[in-house]
Design a protein around this motif. Structure first.
Motif, PDB file in Angstrom:
ATOM      1  N   ASP A 102      31.171  12.707  28.791  1.00  0.00           N
ATOM      2  CA  ASP A 102      32.341  13.202  28.058  1.00  0.00           C
ATOM      3  C   ASP A 102      31.890  14.129  26.933  1.00  0.00           C
ATOM      4  O   ASP A 102      32.474  15.196  26.721  1.00  0.00           O
ATOM      5  CB  ASP A 102      33.149  12.037  27.475  1.00  0.00           C
ATOM      6  N   PHE A 103      30.848  13.711  26.220  1.00  0.00           N
ATOM      7  CA  PHE A 103      30.377  14.557  25.127  1.00  0.00           C
ATOM      8  C   PHE A 103      29.745  15.843  25.648  1.00  0.00           C
ATOM      9  O   PHE A 103      29.893  16.908  25.038  1.00  0.00           O
ATOM     10  CB  PHE A 103      29.365  13.837  24.234  1.00  0.00           C
ATOM     11  N   PHE A 104      29.039  15.751  26.770  1.00  0.00           N
ATOM     12  CA  PHE A 104      28.448  16.958  27.349  1.00  0.00           C
ATOM     13  C   PHE A 104      29.504  18.033  27.560  1.00  0.00           C
ATOM     14  O   PHE A 104      29.296  19.199  27.210  1.00  0.00           O
ATOM     15  CB  PHE A 104      27.772  16.620  28.686  1.00  0.00           C
ATOM     16  N   TRP A 105      30.645  17.637  28.096  1.00  0.00           N
ATOM     17  CA  TRP A 105      31.695  18.624  28.357  1.00  0.00           C
ATOM     18  C   TRP A 105      32.275  19.171  27.056  1.00  0.00           C
ATOM     19  O   TRP A 105      32.597  20.360  26.962  1.00  0.00           O
ATOM     20  CB  TRP A 105      32.797  18.015  29.222  1.00  0.00           C
ATOM     21  N   ILE A 106      32.380  18.324  26.038  1.00  0.00           N
ATOM     22  CA  ILE A 106      32.865  18.805  24.731  1.00  0.00           C
ATOM     23  C   ILE A 106      31.873  19.792  24.130  1.00  0.00           C
ATOM     24  O   ILE A 106      32.239  20.870  23.643  1.00  0.00           O
ATOM     25  CB  ILE A 106      33.092  17.620  23.775  1.00  0.00           C
ATOM     26  N   HIS A 107      30.599  19.424  24.165  1.00  0.00           N
ATOM     27  CA  HIS A 107      29.543  20.254  23.578  1.00  0.00           C
ATOM     28  C   HIS A 107      29.431  21.595  24.292  1.00  0.00           C
ATOM     29  O   HIS A 107      29.449  22.672  23.658  1.00  0.00           O
ATOM     30  CB  HIS A 107      28.211  19.494  23.664  1.00  0.00           C
TER      31      HIS A 107
ATOM     32  N   ALA B  76      34.077  31.686   8.075  1.00  0.00           N
ATOM     33  CA  ALA B  76      32.646  31.583   8.368  1.00  0.00           C
ATOM     34  C   ALA B  76      32.134  30.177   8.051  1.00  0.00           C
ATOM     35  O   ALA B  76      31.350  29.598   8.805  1.00  0.00           O
ATOM     36  CB  ALA B  76      31.864  32.625   7.566  1.00  0.00           C
ATOM     37  N   LEU B  77      32.597  29.623   6.928  1.00  0.00           N
ATOM     38  CA  LEU B  77      32.220  28.262   6.566  1.00  0.00           C
ATOM     39  C   LEU B  77      32.731  27.272   7.600  1.00  0.00           C
ATOM     40  O   LEU B  77      32.040  26.307   7.953  1.00  0.00           O
ATOM     41  CB  LEU B  77      32.780  27.909   5.181  1.00  0.00           C
ATOM     42  N   LEU B  78      33.932  27.509   8.118  1.00  0.00           N
ATOM     43  CA  LEU B  78      34.480  26.646   9.169  1.00  0.00           C
ATOM     44  C   LEU B  78      33.612  26.702  10.412  1.00  0.00           C
ATOM     45  O   LEU B  78      33.321  25.669  11.028  1.00  0.00           O
ATOM     46  CB  LEU B  78      35.908  27.085   9.500  1.00  0.00           C
ATOM     47  N   GLY B  79      33.163  27.906  10.796  1.00  0.00           N
ATOM     48  CA  GLY B  79      32.286  28.032  11.959  1.00  0.00           C
ATOM     49  C   GLY B  79      31.003  27.252  11.779  1.00  0.00           C
ATOM     50  O   GLY B  79      30.550  26.545  12.682  1.00  0.00           O
ATOM     51  N   LEU B  80      30.409  27.350  10.595  1.00  0.00           N
ATOM     52  CA  LEU B  80      29.192  26.593  10.302  1.00  0.00           C
ATOM     53  C   LEU B  80      29.452  25.096  10.379  1.00  0.00           C
ATOM     54  O   LEU B  80      28.671  24.341  10.970  1.00  0.00           O
ATOM     55  CB  LEU B  80      28.668  26.984   8.922  1.00  0.00           C
ATOM     56  N   THR B  81      30.568  24.649   9.816  1.00  0.00           N
ATOM     57  CA  THR B  81      30.893  23.218   9.783  1.00  0.00           C
ATOM     58  C   THR B  81      31.140  22.667  11.178  1.00  0.00           C
ATOM     59  O   THR B  81      30.685  21.571  11.523  1.00  0.00           O
ATOM     60  CB  THR B  81      32.132  22.988   8.909  1.00  0.00           C
ATOM     61  N   VAL B  82      31.867  23.420  11.993  1.00  0.00           N
ATOM     62  CA  VAL B  82      32.171  22.977  13.356  1.00  0.00           C
ATOM     63  C   VAL B  82      30.892  22.763  14.154  1.00  0.00           C
ATOM     64  O   VAL B  82      30.708  21.726  14.816  1.00  0.00           O
ATOM     65  CB  VAL B  82      33.082  23.996  14.070  1.00  0.00           C
ATOM     66  N   PHE B  83      29.977  23.714  14.076  1.00  0.00           N
ATOM     67  CA  PHE B  83      28.754  23.591  14.874  1.00  0.00           C
ATOM     68  C   PHE B  83      27.779  22.581  14.272  1.00  0.00           C
ATOM     69  O   PHE B  83      26.974  21.984  14.998  1.00  0.00           O
ATOM     70  CB  PHE B  83      28.106  24.965  15.065  1.00  0.00           C
ATOM     71  N   TYR B  84      27.870  22.351  12.973  1.00  0.00           N
ATOM     72  CA  TYR B  84      27.084  21.264  12.387  1.00  0.00           C
ATOM     73  C   TYR B  84      27.592  19.920  12.924  1.00  0.00           C
ATOM     74  O   TYR B  84      26.794  19.043  13.283  1.00  0.00           O
ATOM     75  CB  TYR B  84      27.177  21.286  10.865  1.00  0.00           C
ATOM     76  N   GLY B  85      28.912  19.773  12.980  1.00  0.00           N
ATOM     77  CA  GLY B  85      29.483  18.542  13.532  1.00  0.00           C
ATOM     78  C   GLY B  85      29.079  18.328  14.974  1.00  0.00           C
ATOM     79  O   GLY B  85      28.737  17.208  15.379  1.00  0.00           O
TER      80      GLY B  85
END
Length: 240
Positions: free
Chosen positions: A109-114, A76-85
């Motif tokens: 490029d970032f749009f596709w990543i996001h 759960a902490l990883l999920g929070l961290t990933v979306f914070y990044g």
């Protein structure tokens, strides 16, 4: 069949929630805050208790990574961290000066990543429509309502970040991801331990995606709408 109808309904939110932008700003901020409150209530009243059961499921099913098997909340902490990044990168991309010749290319490029990350997020939600930690019609509808309002919050934030390109492509990709996730759900059944991990990751992502919309002052959020959404949905969940 109920899950298929709900998957289509959730997908439609990404396609049509932009129409709500015509509401007056004060009303728009209130419904966003209300949706955020419902999402937070669902996480703390429903998902987090289920993570306790998920911890038991994961621990009894996985014999590797001994450290992780005792810490499902780390997921759960990883999920929070990933979306914070992702949120931080999104803000950087939008604020980047337009002086560099390849700025637009970099931004695309970032749009596709996001959008790709949120498509995986939506795919997971589509899958969990079919396979959740807790089965039953009440669980299905409480999950669906919370995710519907949560999608409104996410859609608002993504449209602010990506503007026209989101309306042109992003919202369609996110809507399709929900349907694909649902189709995977009805076609296959993933091991319960994996579902526990996915559910934990989703919980972290929801918490971050909600709070990032509510906490910054520039969002002009409405505390009372947020509190009402949280309290009212908490009461509903506790009464089920």
């Amino acid at each position: 069949m109920n899950t298929g109808i709900l998957a289509i309904a959730l997908a439609s939110i990404h396609l049509f929630s932009g129409k709500l932008r015509s509401l007056k700003k004060i009303l728009h901020s209130r419904y966003i805050s209300f949706g955020s409150g419902v999402s937070v209530a669902y996480v703390f009243i429903h998902i987090l208790p289920e993570l306790s059961q998920a911890q038991v499921t994961f621990q009894s099913s996985v014999n590797i990574l001994n450290f992780l098997e005792h810490h499902i909340y780390l997921v759960a902490l990883l999920g929070l961290t990933v979306f914070y990044g992702l949120e931080r990168f999104a803000r950087t991309a939008r604020q980047r000066p337009q002086k560099i010749a390849n700025t637009d290319v970099t931004y695309l490029d970032f749009f596709w990543i996001h959008i790709g990350a949120f498509a995986i997020y939506n795919l997971l939600i589509g899958y969990l429509l079919v396979h959740r930690e807790e089965s039953g019609i009440q669980s299905l509808f409480s999950f669906s309502l919370a995710m519907a309002l949560h999608f409104m919050v996410n859609d608002h934030a993504l449209r602010e970040h990506h503007q026209k390109i989101y309306d042109k492509m992003g919202r369609w990709l996110l809507a399709i991801a929900i349907i694909i996730g649902w189709f995977i759900g009805i076609s296959t059944k993933i091991h319960q331990a994996v579902v526990a991990v996915l559910f934990a990751f989703l919980a972290g992502g929801i918490v971050l995606n909600v709070l990032k919309e509510e906490l910054p002052e520039v969002r002009k959020s409405c505390f009372w709408s947020f509190a009402f959404g949280t309290l009212s949905y908490a009461i509903i969940l506790l009464s089920l």
